[in-house]
Design an enzyme around this catalytic site. Structure first.
Site, PDB file in Angstrom:
ATOM      1  N   ARG A  28      54.663  36.508  35.185  1.00 47.10           N
ATOM      2  CA  ARG A  28      55.964  37.181  35.338  1.00 47.10           C
ATOM      3  C   ARG A  28      57.025  36.542  34.449  1.00 47.10           C
ATOM      4  O   ARG A  28      57.877  37.249  33.891  1.00 47.10           O
ATOM      5  CB  ARG A  28      56.406  37.120  36.802  1.00 47.10           C
ATOM      6  CG  ARG A  28      55.584  38.042  37.691  1.00 47.10           C
ATOM      7  CD  ARG A  28      55.689  37.619  39.133  1.00 47.10           C
ATOM      8  NE  ARG A  28      55.132  38.602  40.049  1.00 47.10           N
ATOM      9  CZ  ARG A  28      53.826  38.756  40.296  1.00 47.10           C
ATOM     10  NH1 ARG A  28      52.940  37.991  39.677  1.00 47.10           N
ATOM     11  NH2 ARG A  28      53.410  39.669  41.155  1.00 47.10           N
ATOM     12  N   GLY A  95      44.100  41.790  35.949  1.00 43.31           N
ATOM     13  CA  GLY A  95      44.728  42.941  36.597  1.00 43.31           C
ATOM     14  C   GLY A  95      46.243  42.822  36.583  1.00 43.31           C
ATOM     15  O   GLY A  95      46.959  43.812  36.417  1.00 43.31           O
ATOM     16  N   ARG A 123      38.526  48.476  37.826  1.00 43.21           N
ATOM     17  CA  ARG A 123      39.519  48.240  38.891  1.00 43.21           C
ATOM     18  C   ARG A 123      40.554  49.362  38.967  1.00 43.21           C
ATOM     19  O   ARG A 123      40.972  49.910  37.950  1.00 43.21           O
ATOM     20  CB  ARG A 123      40.192  46.873  38.681  1.00 43.21           C
ATOM     21  CG  ARG A 123      39.159  45.751  38.795  1.00 43.21           C
ATOM     22  CD  ARG A 123      39.785  44.398  38.723  1.00 43.21           C
ATOM     23  NE  ARG A 123      40.705  44.158  39.824  1.00 43.21           N
ATOM     24  CZ  ARG A 123      41.510  43.102  39.884  1.00 43.21           C
ATOM     25  NH1 ARG A 123      41.510  42.216  38.917  1.00 43.21           N
ATOM     26  NH2 ARG A 123      42.298  42.944  40.907  1.00 43.21           N
ATOM     27  N   SER A 167      50.542  45.512  47.769  1.00 43.51           N
ATOM     28  CA  SER A 167      50.206  44.868  46.496  1.00 43.51           C
ATOM     29  C   SER A 167      51.458  44.442  45.752  1.00 43.51           C
ATOM     30  O   SER A 167      52.312  45.258  45.413  1.00 43.51           O
ATOM     31  CB  SER A 167      49.398  45.826  45.623  1.00 43.51           C
ATOM     32  OG  SER A 167      49.393  45.375  44.284  1.00 43.51           O
ATOM     33  N   ASP A 319      44.089  35.847  47.864  1.00 45.55           N
ATOM     34  CA  ASP A 319      43.148  35.249  46.917  1.00 45.55           C
ATOM     35  C   ASP A 319      42.402  34.056  47.513  1.00 45.55           C
ATOM     36  O   ASP A 319      41.458  33.550  46.915  1.00 45.55           O
ATOM     37  CB  ASP A 319      43.891  34.811  45.648  1.00 45.55           C
ATOM     38  CG  ASP A 319      44.408  36.016  44.873  1.00 45.55           C
ATOM     39  OD1 ASP A 319      43.802  37.103  44.984  1.00 45.55           O
ATOM     40  OD2 ASP A 319      45.429  35.881  44.168  1.00 45.55           O
ATOM     41  N   ARG A 392      37.254  33.234  41.601  1.00 45.85           N
ATOM     42  CA  ARG A 392      37.495  32.706  42.960  1.00 45.85           C
ATOM     43  C   ARG A 392      36.174  32.479  43.694  1.00 45.85           C
ATOM     44  O   ARG A 392      36.038  31.515  44.444  1.00 45.85           O
ATOM     45  CB  ARG A 392      38.408  33.638  43.747  1.00 45.85           C
ATOM     46  CG  ARG A 392      39.715  33.951  43.015  1.00 45.85           C
ATOM     47  CD  ARG A 392      40.954  33.532  43.751  1.00 45.85           C
ATOM     48  NE  ARG A 392      42.133  33.885  42.951  1.00 45.85           N
ATOM     49  CZ  ARG A 392      42.927  33.021  42.339  1.00 45.85           C
ATOM     50  NH1 ARG A 392      42.725  31.728  42.456  1.00 45.85           N
ATOM     51  NH2 ARG A 392      43.961  33.429  41.627  1.00 45.85           N
TER      52      ARG A 392
HETATM   53  C1  S3P Z   1      48.821  39.020  42.219  1.00 45.70           C
HETATM   54  C2  S3P Z   1      48.782  39.762  43.349  1.00 45.70           C
HETATM   55  C3  S3P Z   1      47.548  39.952  44.138  1.00 45.70           C
HETATM   56  C4  S3P Z   1      46.525  38.896  43.796  1.00 45.70           C
HETATM   57  C5  S3P Z   1      46.362  38.698  42.327  1.00 45.70           C
HETATM   58  C6  S3P Z   1      47.675  38.273  41.710  1.00 45.70           C
HETATM   59  C7  S3P Z   1      50.102  38.964  41.490  1.00 45.70           C
HETATM   60  O1  S3P Z   1      47.022  41.216  43.843  1.00 45.70           O
HETATM   61  O2  S3P Z   1      45.275  39.230  44.365  1.00 45.70           O
HETATM   62  O3  S3P Z   1      45.405  37.697  42.070  1.00 45.70           O
HETATM   63  O4  S3P Z   1      50.285  38.064  40.654  1.00 45.70           O
HETATM   64  O5  S3P Z   1      50.930  39.819  41.749  1.00 45.70           O
HETATM   65  P1  S3P Z   1      47.574  42.515  44.590  1.00 45.70           P
HETATM   66  O6  S3P Z   1      49.018  42.555  44.326  1.00 45.70           O
HETATM   67  O7  S3P Z   1      46.864  43.673  43.977  1.00 45.70           O
HETATM   68  O8  S3P Z   1      47.216  42.283  46.018  1.00 45.70           O
END
Ligand code: S3P
Length: 431
Positions: A28, A95, A123, A167, A319, A392
């Protein structure tokens, strides 16, 4: 399969350690800095493969930066009205990179193709495409849900949105898009998720208000320009959870993890460790962290008992749930995790992968549609575990080697670098 990088511990883990900078905050920090005209300076930037992917993606979009060790200087001001050519951006296995970048590019002029490693191409992305389309962006996905993601940026409008899934990535994508939208953007979360985006936006001058509503929250943000970021990223809460788990598993352990994120939306595993009976306490507050709270955490081994984890607890340790599965093998009683169906669409199907791996190690574990059950206490025999290319799971099975009676083999150990480079060395120093 390769032999796990740690061996059965002959005595408790002892000493002090640090873990690399937080992965979520680093992603971020880089992405938001890209939007802020001027130079942002980020210390403690995560060396994780996923964060290097975010930097490479920003370079592919024309951003200039220098990286020296864990110090990042990034010249912001992403040209959102760039030339109208299709730019392809590789999001690797991350992701977070793909979903947050989608939020940024939805409001940028031009056409973009977000693609990545086959693991990422499986995904779901419909969860971010849906609100971004509602804001006015034109987004194409394979079979409605899967990447590659084609984004034709547009002038966006602010919306009020309640995500279908809990999420932080979805919330963040909407807020990032909202920065360039006409009118305010509001995200309503029935169960609150990690809040790093909100904290950084506030720290970078955004007009953002967060109101808590029981277990949930409501985030309202006005569009606007950001100011450059000056931040020291705290130690990664999820990597610290790995070390804390190791200490809680091995009798005689007493470790301190220094300078780690104490953001309550990330410390769910520490609360679960306490509930299971481990000794967990804060033993210091390093100064100078205004945006994100930081602590030194001491973890001591004590006999463990089973816990039950419900849907509303899940976002704060999403996580870390594989670690809970391993801990549960050493706890007295039946541990049950429910409301965690999101685990099936992480870097792997973590419910299936975890339960299969634990069983191969000799544990009594069972899948639920939305979680798992582990009956303890069991002596782990050792065995061969498939990490399903998931960092993980690879770390969880590696930790099992600390307590298993026979050899533990794990596939895909190299994927550990996606989130925790230095995992083996960090553990090794405490053994
Ligand atoms: C994350 C949010 C989580 C987490 C991922 C990192 C993030 O995913 O599992 O490893 O940095 O916002 P979700 O927001 O899809 O739950």
């Amino acid at each position: 399969m390769t032999v796990a990088p740690v061996r059965r511990a002959t005595s408790g883990l002892q000493g002090r350690c640090r873990v690399p900078g937080d992965k979520s905050i680093s992603h971020r920090a880089a992405l938001l800095s890209a939007l802020a005209p001027g130079t942002s300076v980020i210390a403690g930037f995560s060396p994780a493969g996923d964060c290097r992917t975010t930097l490479a993606a920003l370079r592919a979009l024309g951003m200039q930066m220098t990286v020296s060790g864990d110090l990042l200087h990034l010249k912001g001001g992403l040209d959102r009205a760039g030339e109208k050519v299709t730019r392809e951006v590789d999001c690797g296995r991350s992701g977070t990179t793909m979903r947050l970048l989608a939020g940024i590019l939805a409001g940028s002029e031009g056409e973009f193709l977000l693609t990545g490693h086959p693991q990422l191409l499986g995904r779901p992305m419909g969860r971010v495409a849906k609100p971004l389309r509602e804001m006015g962006s034109d987004i194409g996905l394979l079979h409605h849900d899967l990447p590659p993601m084609r984004i034709r940026g547009a002038h966006l409008r602010g919306i009020t949105y309640t995500p279908d899934v809990s999420s932080a990535q979805v919330k963040s994508a909407i807020l990032l898009a909202g920065l360039s939208a006409a009118g305010p953007t509001t995200v309503v979360e029935p169960v609150a998720t990690r809040d790093h985006t909100e904290r950084l936006l506030a720290g970078m001058g955004s007009q953002i208000t967060v109101s808590r509503t029981g277990r949930g929250c409501r985030v309202r943000m006005e569009p606007g320009e950001l100011t450059p970021l000056h931040l020291t990223v705290p130690g990664d809460a999820s990597s610290a959870a790995v070390i804390a788990t190791a200490a809680a598993l091995v009798p005689g352990s007493d470790v301190v993890i220094e300078g780690v994120s104490a953001n309550p939306t990330r410390t769910g595993l520490l609360r679960v460790l306490s509930a299971m009976g481990a000794g967990v306490e804060s033993v210091g507050h390093p100064p100078g962290h205004e945006v994100e709270p930081v602590e030194d955490i001491r973890v001591r081994h004590r006999p463990l008992r089973a816990v039950r984890i419900e849907a509303e607890d899940v976002p704060f340790l999403i996580d870390e749930l594989p670690l809970v599965g391993l801990l549960a093998t050493q706890a007295t009683g039946t541990t049950e995790v429910v409301g965690a169906q999101e685990l099936r669409v992480k870097e792997s199907d973590r419910i299936r992968g975890l339960v299969e791996g634990l069983r191969r190690l000799g544990a009594d574990a069972e899948e639920l549609p939305d979680g798992f059950v582990v009956r303890g206490h069991t002596e782990l025999t050792g065995g061969a575990c498939d990490s399903l290319t998931d960092h993980r799971l690879a770390m969880t099975f590696s930790l099992a080697a600390l307590i298993a009676h026979g050899p533990v083999e794990v596939s895909g150990l190299k994927f550990i670098d996606d989130s925790f480079p230095g995992f083996t060395e960090c553990l090794g120093r405490l053994l």
